[in-house]
Design a protein around this motif. Structure first.
Motif, PDB file in Angstrom:
ATOM      1  N   UNK A 121       0.826  -1.204   0.000  1.00 47.28           N
ATOM      2  CA  UNK A 121       0.000   0.000   0.000  1.00 47.28           C
ATOM      3  C   UNK A 121       0.864   1.258   0.000  1.00 47.28           C
ATOM      4  N   UNK A 122       1.978   1.202   0.696  1.00 47.08           N
ATOM      5  CA  UNK A 122       2.913   2.326   0.691  1.00 47.08           C
ATOM      6  C   UNK A 122       3.464   2.559  -0.715  1.00 47.08           C
ATOM      7  N   UNK A 123       3.855   1.485  -1.386  1.00 49.07           N
ATOM      8  CA  UNK A 123       4.355   1.603  -2.753  1.00 49.07           C
ATOM      9  C   UNK A 123       3.278   2.117  -3.695  1.00 49.07           C
ATOM     10  N   UNK A 124       2.036   1.664  -3.498  1.00 48.62           N
ATOM     11  CA  UNK A 124       0.939   2.128  -4.341  1.00 48.62           C
ATOM     12  C   UNK A 124       0.696   3.618  -4.142  1.00 48.62           C
ATOM     13  N   UNK A 125       0.747   4.079  -2.894  1.00 44.58           N
ATOM     14  CA  UNK A 125       0.564   5.501  -2.631  1.00 44.58           C
ATOM     15  C   UNK A 125       1.641   6.328  -3.326  1.00 44.58           C
ATOM     16  N   UNK A 126       2.882   5.850  -3.261  1.00 46.65           N
ATOM     17  CA  UNK A 126       3.958   6.547  -3.963  1.00 46.65           C
ATOM     18  C   UNK A 126       3.717   6.548  -5.466  1.00 46.65           C
ATOM     19  N   UNK A 127       3.271   5.406  -5.987  1.00 46.28           N
ATOM     20  CA  UNK A 127       3.032   5.263  -7.428  1.00 46.28           C
ATOM     21  C   UNK A 127       1.925   6.187  -7.918  1.00 46.28           C
ATOM     22  N   UNK A 128       0.860   6.330  -7.134  1.00 50.00           N
ATOM     23  CA  UNK A 128      -0.300   7.084  -7.597  1.00 50.00           C
ATOM     24  C   UNK A 128      -0.197   8.580  -7.336  1.00 50.00           C
ATOM     25  N   UNK A 129       0.428   8.962  -6.221  1.00 50.59           N
ATOM     26  CA  UNK A 129       0.313  10.344  -5.785  1.00 50.59           C
ATOM     27  C   UNK A 129       1.633  11.104  -5.669  1.00 50.59           C
ATOM     28  N   UNK A 130       2.756  10.416  -5.590  1.00 48.34           N
ATOM     29  CA  UNK A 130       4.011  11.099  -5.301  1.00 48.34           C
ATOM     30  C   UNK A 130       4.959  11.086  -6.491  1.00 48.34           C
ATOM     31  N   UNK A 131       5.249   9.904  -6.998  1.00 45.66           N
ATOM     32  CA  UNK A 131       6.216   9.761  -8.091  1.00 45.66           C
ATOM     33  C   UNK A 131       5.539  10.099  -9.419  1.00 45.66           C
ATOM     34  N   UNK A 132       6.161  10.949 -10.193  1.00 44.91           N
ATOM     35  CA  UNK A 132       5.591  11.367 -11.477  1.00 44.91           C
ATOM     36  C   UNK A 132       6.413  10.900 -12.667  1.00 44.91           C
ATOM     37  N   UNK A 133       7.617  10.434 -12.438  1.00 45.58           N
ATOM     38  CA  UNK A 133       8.480   9.974 -13.519  1.00 45.58           C
ATOM     39  C   UNK A 133       8.021   8.598 -13.992  1.00 45.58           C
ATOM     40  N   UNK A 134       7.635   8.431 -15.271  1.00 44.05           N
ATOM     41  CA  UNK A 134       7.089   7.147 -15.755  1.00 44.05           C
ATOM     42  C   UNK A 134       7.976   5.937 -15.497  1.00 44.05           C
ATOM     43  N   UNK A 135       9.288   5.993 -15.734  1.00 43.00           N
ATOM     44  CA  UNK A 135      10.104   4.798 -15.445  1.00 43.00           C
ATOM     45  C   UNK A 135      10.063   4.393 -13.972  1.00 43.00           C
TER      46      UNK A 135
END
Length: 227
Positions: free
Chosen positions: A169-183
């Motif tokens: 869930x932590x990784x998903x939160x980063x993926x959806x809301x924090x990290x913007x770089x596609x790679x």
């Protein structure tokens, strides 16, 4: 159960290798994702471990919803996962120890993680801020009750599974809301799916050992053995 486990693993591998890193998932990918956890729910139901069966089934619904596009699908997935966490929490509650018997540092670390989301996650969620906050509280309660489980066979496996679930869930939160770089988003997607699926598997395996019929768990109806 062996065939169901193989089907679950096959769905996990297929989704991970073919679709987990994509922004748009076809229906086949959504079904593979949901089915890989749905098979685990069937296994739990077959042995009468009903809270885990319910939690896994709700997880499968959440997997399907989150693999579809749109805010409505995201909210439906979040609601399904929150309900699944509550199903787990109900089972854990019955065997939680008193606070006097527990070490406090795991709870302090968990609380620090939950509070930290107010600084790095909540400000980035926009209109979803309150649903995300509610979800953080629910998963925090589930994780805290898992850490408070009384000693028993399978407890460590179950607790590792919960940690992996929280980590996903932590990784998903980063993926959806924090990290913007596609790679980097793709890398997070490839990491979170194994963490999540293995977490669910370990929760199931740990629960099967932790709640044998001899413990008299009111939520566990052992399957009848036949010759």
């Amino acid at each position: 159960n062996g065939l169901l486990g193989l089907a679950s693993f096959s769905g996990f591998v297929a989704y991970w290798l073919l679709w987990s890193y994509r922004d748009q998932v076809p229906m086949a990918g959504s079904l593979a994702k949901a089915g890989s956890v749905g098979m685990l729910a069937v296994i739990a139901g077959m042995v009468g471990l009903w809270p885990m069966a319910l939690g896994l089934a709700l997880g499968a619904l959440g997997d399907f919803a989150l693999s579809r596009r749109g805010q409505a699908a995201f909210l439906a997935g979040m609601a399904a996962f929150a309900s699944g966490h509550l199903a787990y929490a109900v089972a854990f509650w019955g065997r939680a120890m008193s606070m006097q018997a527990l070490a406090y540092w795991p709870f302090a670390l968990l609380l620090a993680l939950l509070i930290s989301t107010e600084f790095w996650l909540a400000p980035r969620t926009g209109d979803l801020r309150w649903p995300v906050r509610g979800y953080v509280v629910v998963i925090g309660i589930m994780a805290a009750l898992a850490m408070a489980l009384a000693p028993g066979a399978g407890r460590g496996v179950l607790q590792i599974g919960v940690c992996l679930f929280v980590g996903s869930d932590l990784l998903l939160a980063l993926r959806l809301f924090v990290v913007t770089d596609p790679p980097r988003q793709r890398a997070l997607s490839l990491a979170l799916w194994p963490s999540y699926w293995l977490g669910q598997v370990l929760i199931l395996l740990g629960s099967l050992a932790y709640w044998p019929s001899s413990l008299g768990c009111p939520f566990h109806t052992p399957a009848k053995l036949t010759n």
